[in-house]
Design a protein around this motif. Structure first.
Motif, PDB file in Angstrom:
ATOM      1  N   TYR A 142     -98.863 -87.412  41.737  1.00 38.48           N
ATOM      2  CA  TYR A 142     -99.696 -86.624  41.043  1.00 38.48           C
ATOM      3  C   TYR A 142     -99.730 -85.206  41.842  1.00 38.48           C
ATOM      4  CZ  TYR A 142    -103.929 -84.617  38.908  1.00 38.48           C
ATOM      5  OH  TYR A 142    -104.871 -83.698  38.212  1.00 38.48           O
ATOM      6  N   VAL A 143     -99.725 -85.235  43.258  1.00 41.01           N
ATOM      7  CA  VAL A 143     -99.641 -83.981  43.877  1.00 41.01           C
ATOM      8  C   VAL A 143     -98.359 -83.411  43.575  1.00 41.01           C
ATOM      9  CG1 VAL A 143     -99.564 -83.012  45.886  1.00 41.01           C
ATOM     10  CG2 VAL A 143    -101.201 -84.816  45.493  1.00 41.01           C
ATOM     11  N   LEU A 144     -97.334 -84.136  43.420  1.00 42.53           N
ATOM     12  CA  LEU A 144     -95.883 -83.367  43.235  1.00 42.53           C
ATOM     13  C   LEU A 144     -95.602 -82.659  42.052  1.00 42.53           C
ATOM     14  CD1 LEU A 144     -93.463 -86.109  44.428  1.00 42.53           C
ATOM     15  CD2 LEU A 144     -93.279 -83.901  45.202  1.00 42.53           C
ATOM     16  N   THR A 145     -96.797 -83.405  40.968  1.00 42.78           N
ATOM     17  CA  THR A 145     -96.408 -82.793  39.689  1.00 42.78           C
ATOM     18  C   THR A 145     -97.319 -81.484  39.440  1.00 42.78           C
ATOM     19  OG1 THR A 145     -95.970 -84.891  38.845  1.00 42.78           O
ATOM     20  CG2 THR A 145     -96.932 -83.288  37.194  1.00 42.78           C
ATOM     21  N   ASN A 146     -98.454 -81.562  40.128  1.00 47.63           N
ATOM     22  CA  ASN A 146     -99.532 -80.515  39.732  1.00 47.63           C
ATOM     23  C   ASN A 146     -99.808 -79.613  40.956  1.00 47.63           C
ATOM     24  OD1 ASN A 146    -100.907 -81.644  37.282  1.00 47.63           O
ATOM     25  ND2 ASN A 146    -100.715 -83.395  38.567  1.00 47.63           N
ATOM     26  N   LEU A 147     -99.383 -79.764  42.079  1.00 49.94           N
ATOM     27  CA  LEU A 147     -99.692 -78.841  43.251  1.00 49.94           C
ATOM     28  C   LEU A 147     -98.319 -77.746  43.149  1.00 49.94           C
ATOM     29  CD1 LEU A 147    -101.233 -77.454  45.152  1.00 49.94           C
ATOM     30  CD2 LEU A 147    -100.413 -79.278  46.938  1.00 49.94           C
ATOM     31  N   THR A 148     -98.409 -76.936  42.468  1.00 50.02           N
ATOM     32  CA  THR A 148     -97.287 -76.022  42.649  1.00 50.02           C
ATOM     33  C   THR A 148     -97.252 -74.574  42.828  1.00 50.02           C
ATOM     34  OG1 THR A 148     -98.047 -75.189  40.121  1.00 50.02           O
ATOM     35  CG2 THR A 148     -96.643 -76.800  40.428  1.00 50.02           C
ATOM     36  N   ALA A 149     -98.628 -74.263  43.497  1.00 54.60           N
ATOM     37  CA  ALA A 149     -98.952 -72.998  44.088  1.00 54.60           C
ATOM     38  C   ALA A 149    -100.074 -73.016  45.011  1.00 54.60           C
ATOM     39  CB  ALA A 149     -99.262 -71.905  43.191  1.00 54.60           C
ATOM     40  N   ILE A 150    -100.054 -72.149  46.220  1.00 55.65           N
ATOM     41  CA  ILE A 150    -101.037 -72.352  47.047  1.00 55.65           C
ATOM     42  C   ILE A 150    -101.244 -70.809  47.105  1.00 55.65           C
ATOM     43  CG2 ILE A 150    -102.049 -72.818  49.419  1.00 55.65           C
ATOM     44  CD1 ILE A 150    -100.236 -75.219  49.338  1.00 55.65           C
ATOM     45  N   LYS A 151    -102.654 -70.403  46.866  1.00 50.46           N
ATOM     46  CA  LYS A 151    -102.955 -68.848  46.968  1.00 50.46           C
ATOM     47  C   LYS A 151    -101.991 -68.054  45.904  1.00 50.46           C
ATOM     48  CE  LYS A 151    -104.044 -66.757  50.906  1.00 50.46           C
ATOM     49  NZ  LYS A 151    -104.044 -66.482  52.460  1.00 50.46           N
ATOM     50  N   LYS A 152    -101.118 -67.165  46.652  1.00 45.46           N
ATOM     51  CA  LYS A 152    -100.172 -66.537  45.542  1.00 45.46           C
ATOM     52  C   LYS A 152     -98.926 -66.977  45.758  1.00 45.46           C
ATOM     53  CE  LYS A 152    -102.818 -62.322  45.266  1.00 45.46           C
ATOM     54  NZ  LYS A 152    -103.057 -60.693  45.775  1.00 45.46           N
ATOM     55  N   ALA A 153     -98.611 -68.090  46.621  1.00 43.52           N
ATOM     56  CA  ALA A 153     -97.345 -68.477  46.965  1.00 43.52           C
ATOM     57  C   ALA A 153     -96.864 -69.890  46.100  1.00 43.52           C
ATOM     58  CB  ALA A 153     -97.269 -69.045  48.441  1.00 43.52           C
ATOM     59  N   LYS A 154     -95.822 -69.483  45.409  1.00 46.67           N
ATOM     60  CA  LYS A 154     -95.206 -70.679  44.691  1.00 46.67           C
ATOM     61  C   LYS A 154     -94.730 -71.814  45.631  1.00 46.67           C
ATOM     62  CE  LYS A 154     -94.157 -68.085  40.344  1.00 46.67           C
ATOM     63  NZ  LYS A 154     -92.975 -67.687  39.340  1.00 46.67           N
ATOM     64  N   ILE A 155     -94.954 -73.024  45.238  1.00 52.43           N
ATOM     65  CA  ILE A 155     -94.556 -74.187  46.087  1.00 52.43           C
ATOM     66  C   ILE A 155     -93.761 -75.140  45.213  1.00 52.43           C
ATOM     67  CG2 ILE A 155     -95.344 -75.925  47.658  1.00 52.43           C
ATOM     68  CD1 ILE A 155     -95.948 -73.207  48.678  1.00 52.43           C
ATOM     69  N   SER A 156     -92.616 -75.439  45.888  1.00 56.69           N
ATOM     70  CA  SER A 156     -91.958 -76.717  45.164  1.00 56.69           C
ATOM     71  C   SER A 156     -91.926 -77.852  46.359  1.00 56.69           C
ATOM     72  CB  SER A 156     -90.552 -76.498  44.864  1.00 56.69           C
ATOM     73  OG  SER A 156     -89.782 -77.382  44.139  1.00 56.69           O
ATOM     74  N   LEU A 157     -92.540 -78.777  46.189  1.00 63.14           N
ATOM     75  CA  LEU A 157     -92.853 -79.883  46.940  1.00 63.14           C
ATOM     76  C   LEU A 157     -91.705 -81.044  46.746  1.00 63.14           C
ATOM     77  CD1 LEU A 157     -96.626 -80.405  46.901  1.00 63.14           C
ATOM     78  CD2 LEU A 157     -95.251 -79.373  48.835  1.00 63.14           C
ATOM     79  N   GLU A 158     -91.425 -81.522  47.891  1.00 65.41           N
ATOM     80  CA  GLU A 158     -90.399 -82.864  47.628  1.00 65.41           C
ATOM     81  C   GLU A 158     -90.909 -83.938  48.638  1.00 65.41           C
ATOM     82  OE1 GLU A 158     -86.494 -81.382  48.758  1.00 65.41           O
ATOM     83  OE2 GLU A 158     -86.221 -80.336  46.731  1.00 65.41           O
TER      84      GLU A 158
END
Length: 258
Positions: A142-158
């Motif tokens: 769920y986190v991999l799919t939905n956590l795509t940004a923190i503050k103004k920073a785009k995040i790509s998790l793996e």
């Protein structure tokens, strides 16, 4: 029950929960795995398990050698508990640290904004453009799919193997102080070199934690082993209470995290 006499009142609900876990393992001879616990909670579980009438063992793992928040498994002594049994996942991502500054609170806030409870998240690291989060494996997809940004920073998790965790050993700077009492505001004043008013204000504003829990009680009497933190000023601990001085003050040994 006599056991409550050894703990502060705000710890009693967790003690009840831990006793229920232990009782279930005793009766059913089946392991119990908790969500992530802070070090104080881990200590309580270990202490209570030693009072069990059955031969139980308490195993802890948080994904790395120096992990602070860890899952705990309470099991019959004969059970074989491996690291895989703790069901942990490491998610890693990067960001451009030249354009945005991210810290532990930012990452944790983004995680909680997904509607997942704090107890599903272990240790978090965010520095030099790298983010690492250890979490319960059941919430990782769920986190991999939905956590795509923190503050103004785009995040790509793996997902990464736990062996990729950046190990950070804590370094503490010890010192001795003399205080008039063991009240929280008095000890905070001494450790952080604050005025009594500033120390009291930070406590009443909810900026101070004792044993990982926010408290607004500036008159709280501290004990040896208590962990402290003041928002924006770092973490510390009361290592020892060394006795009274000739002027009837109290000599203490404390440490601040470097």
């Amino acid at each position: 029950m006599e056991i409550y006499q050894h703990y502060r009142k705000n710890e009693h609900p967790f003690i009840d929960q831990a006793l229920s876990w232990i009782d279930r393992v005793e009766k059913n001879y089946q392991t119990k795995m908790t969500d992530f616990l802070d070090p104080r909670e881990q200590e309580i579980v270990e202490t209570l398990a030693r009072t069990s009438m059955e031969d139980l063992k308490v195993c802890k793992f948080g994904g790395s050698k120096h992990a602070e928040r860890q899952r705990v498994i309470i099991a019959p002594m004969y059970e074989d508990v491996t690291e895989d049994a703790f069901q942990l996942t490491l998610l890693q991502g990067s960001y451009h640290d030249k354009f945005v500054s991210l810290g532990h609170r930012d990452v944790m806030g983004a995680f909680l904004s997904l509607g997942i409870k704090r107890q599903k998240l272990g240790d978090v690291m965010a520095e030099d453009g790298l983010i690492q989060m250890i979490m319960a494996e059941e919430v990782a997809p769920y986190v991999l799919t939905n956590l795509t940004a923190i503050k103004k920073a785009k995040i790509s998790l793996e997902e990464q193997p736990l062996s990729s965790v950046v190990e950070k050993e804590m370094n503490w700077d010890e010192s001795n102080q003399v205080v008039s009492s063991l009240r929280l505001d008095t000890v905070i004043k001494a450790i952080y070199n604050l005025s009594r008013k500033d120390a009291a204000d930070m406590i009443t504003k909810g900026l101070v934690k004792v044993n990982y829990k926010v408290t607004d009680d500036r008159k709280l009497i501290l004990e040896a082993g208590d962990m402290l933190s003041v928002r924006g000023k770092g973490r510390s601990k009361l290592i020892g209470i060394n006795g009274r001085t000739k002027k009837d003050n109290i000599s203490i040994t404390t440490a601040r995290l470097k």
